[in-house]
Scaffold this motif. Structure first.
Motif, PDB file in Angstrom:
ATOM      1  N   PRO A 134       0.800  -1.230   0.000  1.00 37.13           N
ATOM      2  CA  PRO A 134       0.000   0.000   0.000  1.00 37.13           C
ATOM      3  C   PRO A 134       0.831   1.278   0.000  1.00 37.13           C
ATOM      4  O   PRO A 134       0.285   2.377  -0.098  1.00 37.13           O
ATOM      5  CB  PRO A 134      -0.770  -0.119   1.324  1.00 37.13           C
ATOM      6  N   GLU A 135       2.176   1.162   0.097  1.00 40.86           N
ATOM      7  CA  GLU A 135       2.984   2.378   0.213  1.00 40.86           C
ATOM      8  C   GLU A 135       3.002   3.193  -1.074  1.00 40.86           C
ATOM      9  O   GLU A 135       2.891   4.405  -1.065  1.00 40.86           O
ATOM     10  CB  GLU A 135       4.422   2.033   0.627  1.00 40.86           C
ATOM     11  N   ASN A 136       3.224   2.503  -2.222  1.00 42.37           N
ATOM     12  CA  ASN A 136       3.328   3.191  -3.521  1.00 42.37           C
ATOM     13  C   ASN A 136       4.301   4.363  -3.460  1.00 42.37           C
ATOM     14  O   ASN A 136       4.019   5.467  -3.934  1.00 42.37           O
ATOM     15  CB  ASN A 136       1.951   3.668  -3.976  1.00 42.37           C
ATOM     16  N   ARG A 137       5.461   4.106  -2.882  1.00 38.72           N
ATOM     17  CA  ARG A 137       6.496   5.145  -2.801  1.00 38.72           C
ATOM     18  C   ARG A 137       7.107   5.384  -4.180  1.00 38.72           C
ATOM     19  O   ARG A 137       7.431   4.431  -4.903  1.00 38.72           O
ATOM     20  CB  ARG A 137       7.618   4.744  -1.839  1.00 38.72           C
ATOM     21  N   HIS A 138       7.282   6.647  -4.532  1.00 38.11           N
ATOM     22  CA  HIS A 138       7.915   7.032  -5.788  1.00 38.11           C
ATOM     23  C   HIS A 138       9.382   7.316  -5.499  1.00 38.11           C
ATOM     24  O   HIS A 138       9.712   8.306  -4.840  1.00 38.11           O
ATOM     25  CB  HIS A 138       7.211   8.265  -6.361  1.00 38.11           C
ATOM     26  N   ILE A 139      10.262   6.447  -5.984  1.00 37.92           N
ATOM     27  CA  ILE A 139      11.695   6.604  -5.775  1.00 37.92           C
ATOM     28  C   ILE A 139      12.299   7.110  -7.075  1.00 37.92           C
ATOM     29  O   ILE A 139      12.214   6.444  -8.111  1.00 37.92           O
ATOM     30  CB  ILE A 139      12.325   5.263  -5.350  1.00 37.92           C
ATOM     31  N   THR A 140      12.892   8.297  -7.043  1.00 30.71           N
ATOM     32  CA  THR A 140      13.344   8.943  -8.277  1.00 30.71           C
ATOM     33  C   THR A 140      14.684   9.633  -8.081  1.00 30.71           C
ATOM     34  O   THR A 140      15.043  10.012  -6.951  1.00 30.71           O
ATOM     35  CB  THR A 140      12.286   9.966  -8.762  1.00 30.71           C
ATOM     36  N   LYS A 141      15.423   9.774  -9.192  1.00 30.39           N
ATOM     37  CA  LYS A 141      16.737  10.412  -9.145  1.00 30.39           C
ATOM     38  C   LYS A 141      17.100  10.901 -10.540  1.00 30.39           C
ATOM     39  O   LYS A 141      16.668  10.317 -11.540  1.00 30.39           O
ATOM     40  CB  LYS A 141      17.795   9.413  -8.659  1.00 30.39           C
ATOM     41  N   VAL A 142      17.888  11.969 -10.620  1.00 34.96           N
ATOM     42  CA  VAL A 142      18.408  12.452 -11.900  1.00 34.96           C
ATOM     43  C   VAL A 142      19.811  11.878 -12.094  1.00 34.96           C
ATOM     44  O   VAL A 142      20.673  12.013 -11.217  1.00 34.96           O
ATOM     45  CB  VAL A 142      18.431  13.987 -11.957  1.00 34.96           C
ATOM     46  N   LEU A 143      20.018  11.227 -13.229  1.00 37.79           N
ATOM     47  CA  LEU A 143      21.292  10.590 -13.541  1.00 37.79           C
ATOM     48  C   LEU A 143      22.051  11.377 -14.596  1.00 37.79           C
ATOM     49  O   LEU A 143      21.452  11.982 -15.485  1.00 37.79           O
ATOM     50  CB  LEU A 143      21.062   9.166 -14.060  1.00 37.79           C
ATOM     51  N   LYS A 144      23.378  11.321 -14.510  1.00 31.86           N
ATOM     52  CA  LYS A 144      24.245  11.916 -15.527  1.00 31.86           C
ATOM     53  C   LYS A 144      25.102  10.826 -16.150  1.00 31.86           C
ATOM     54  O   LYS A 144      25.032   9.658 -15.735  1.00 31.86           O
ATOM     55  CB  LYS A 144      25.116  13.007 -14.915  1.00 31.86           C
ATOM     56  N   LYS A 145      25.905  11.194 -17.123  1.00 29.04           N
ATOM     57  CA  LYS A 145      26.753  10.243 -17.842  1.00 29.04           C
ATOM     58  C   LYS A 145      27.567   9.400 -16.860  1.00 29.04           C
ATOM     59  O   LYS A 145      28.210   9.924 -15.954  1.00 29.04           O
ATOM     60  CB  LYS A 145      27.687  10.996 -18.785  1.00 29.04           C
ATOM     61  N   GLY A 146      27.492   8.082 -17.037  1.00 28.52           N
ATOM     62  CA  GLY A 146      28.234   7.162 -16.190  1.00 28.52           C
ATOM     63  C   GLY A 146      27.478   6.664 -14.982  1.00 28.52           C
ATOM     64  O   GLY A 146      27.918   5.721 -14.317  1.00 28.52           O
ATOM     65  N   ASP A 147      26.330   7.268 -14.671  1.00 31.14           N
ATOM     66  CA  ASP A 147      25.531   6.830 -13.527  1.00 31.14           C
ATOM     67  C   ASP A 147      24.746   5.569 -13.859  1.00 31.14           C
ATOM     68  O   ASP A 147      24.376   5.318 -15.013  1.00 31.14           O
ATOM     69  CB  ASP A 147      24.562   7.929 -13.087  1.00 31.14           C
ATOM     70  N   VAL A 148      24.467   4.797 -12.814  1.00 35.26           N
ATOM     71  CA  VAL A 148      23.769   3.520 -12.943  1.00 35.26           C
ATOM     72  C   VAL A 148      22.586   3.490 -11.978  1.00 35.26           C
ATOM     73  O   VAL A 148      22.676   4.008 -10.865  1.00 35.26           O
ATOM     74  CB  VAL A 148      24.726   2.339 -12.629  1.00 35.26           C
ATOM     75  N   PHE A 149      21.467   2.898 -12.415  1.00 29.53           N
ATOM     76  CA  PHE A 149      20.274   2.823 -11.570  1.00 29.53           C
ATOM     77  C   PHE A 149      19.576   1.493 -11.820  1.00 29.53           C
ATOM     78  O   PHE A 149      19.589   0.974 -12.941  1.00 29.53           O
ATOM     79  CB  PHE A 149      19.324   3.975 -11.901  1.00 29.53           C
ATOM     80  N   VAL A 150      18.955   0.954 -10.767  1.00 28.54           N
ATOM     81  CA  VAL A 150      18.297  -0.357 -10.852  1.00 28.54           C
ATOM     82  C   VAL A 150      16.788  -0.213 -10.697  1.00 28.54           C
ATOM     83  O   VAL A 150      16.313   0.517  -9.817  1.00 28.54           O
ATOM     84  CB  VAL A 150      18.831  -1.307  -9.758  1.00 28.54           C
ATOM     85  N   PHE A 151      16.040  -0.917 -11.562  1.00 33.33           N
ATOM     86  CA  PHE A 151      14.585  -1.023 -11.448  1.00 33.33           C
ATOM     87  C   PHE A 151      14.261  -2.473 -11.055  1.00 33.33           C
ATOM     88  O   PHE A 151      14.450  -3.388 -11.857  1.00 33.33           O
ATOM     89  CB  PHE A 151      13.895  -0.690 -12.775  1.00 33.33           C
ATOM     90  N   PRO A 152      13.763  -2.699  -9.841  1.00 31.92           N
ATOM     91  CA  PRO A 152      13.467  -4.078  -9.407  1.00 31.92           C
ATOM     92  C   PRO A 152      12.403  -4.733 -10.284  1.00 31.92           C
ATOM     93  O   PRO A 152      11.514  -4.068 -10.823  1.00 31.92           O
ATOM     94  CB  PRO A 152      12.967  -3.891  -7.974  1.00 31.92           C
ATOM     95  N   ILE A 153      12.489  -6.024 -10.384  1.00 32.67           N
ATOM     96  CA  ILE A 153      11.600  -6.806 -11.243  1.00 32.67           C
ATOM     97  C   ILE A 153      10.124  -6.526 -10.942  1.00 32.67           C
ATOM     98  O   ILE A 153       9.695  -6.480  -9.792  1.00 32.67           O
ATOM     99  CB  ILE A 153      11.893  -8.319 -11.096  1.00 32.67           C
TER     100      ILE A 153
END
Length: 217
Positions: A134-153
């Motif tokens: 029920p949380e529906n938390r919005h997790i967000t970030k701005v990435l630049k060249k070389g940055d890495v981010f994961v989206f869980p399955i």
């Protein structure tokens, strides 16, 4: 007491095994190059005769080419999964290149069979995903060249180009065929359509608003 402890350990091990088996199984041979002409009904694609396998079955050329972003969303995904590389069959991994025009988006979607890890090659991307109920938390970030981010399955996620120029990212996914469910398409563009009154109640809007959105899909 010892027997009770052993039983609990056994249950824990079996539970872990069930979780592991929920993902793509480990291959039991060197490779299983996909045979599109195969008639066997399997969870994946049937294997070619290993004697007929060659280097081209493990090769794809095209991720160096920019995708055409002249579309509604201003983005283009160029996949490199089992459909492009037959040798990926049973190996549980794939890639994609994503190009974004300025302010272009890769709209909210999910991959039902894969976790995704994205690396920015050029530009600036706002990325985000939403946790489950029920949380529906919005997790967000701005990435630049070389940055890495994961989206869980399985979680709804998106990307947006927030830079002044074009942006490019490479996504790696933990499935040979991760699948894509575009949220707007699935909800408003299904065939046959979901009943208007159901969507009106779900989104708490007038049915005419739902009908107008459905007409765009």
């Amino acid at each position: 007491m010892a027997k009770h402890f052993l039983l609990l350990n056994l249950i824990a091990v079996l539970s872990f095994c069930c979780v592991v088996l929920a993902f793509e199984p480990s291959p039991l041979q060197d490779f299983c190059v996909a045979d599109p002409a195969g008639t066997a009904k399997v969870n994946g694609l049937a294997c070619k005769d290993p004697k007929s396998v060659g280097a081209e079955d493990f090769f794809f050329s095209g991720l160096h080419l920019a995708g055409n972003t002249s579309n509604t969303f201003g983005s283009k995904v160029t996949p490199a999964n089992v459909a492009q590389i037959p040798g990926l069959n049973t190996l549980g991994i794939s890639l994609a290149r994503v190009d974004y025009a300025p302010w272009g988006i890769n709209p909210p979607h999910t991959h039902p069979r894969a976790t995704e890890i994205v690396t920015v090659l050029e530009g600036f991307l706002q990325v985000g995903f939403v946790t489950s109920n029920p949380e529906n938390r919005h997790i967000t970030k701005v990435l630049k060249k070389g940055d890495v981010f994961v989206f869980p399955i399985g979680l709804v996620h998106y990307q947006r180009n927030v830079g002044k120029g074009n942006a490019v990212a490479i996504a790696a996914l933990s499935s040979q065929n991760p699948g894509v469910i575009s949220i707007a398409n699935a909800v408003f563009g299904s065939e046959p359509a979901i009943a208007t009154d159901i969507l009106a109640k779900a989104f708490q809007v007038d049915a005419t608003v739902v009908a107008q959105i459905q007409s765009k899909f």
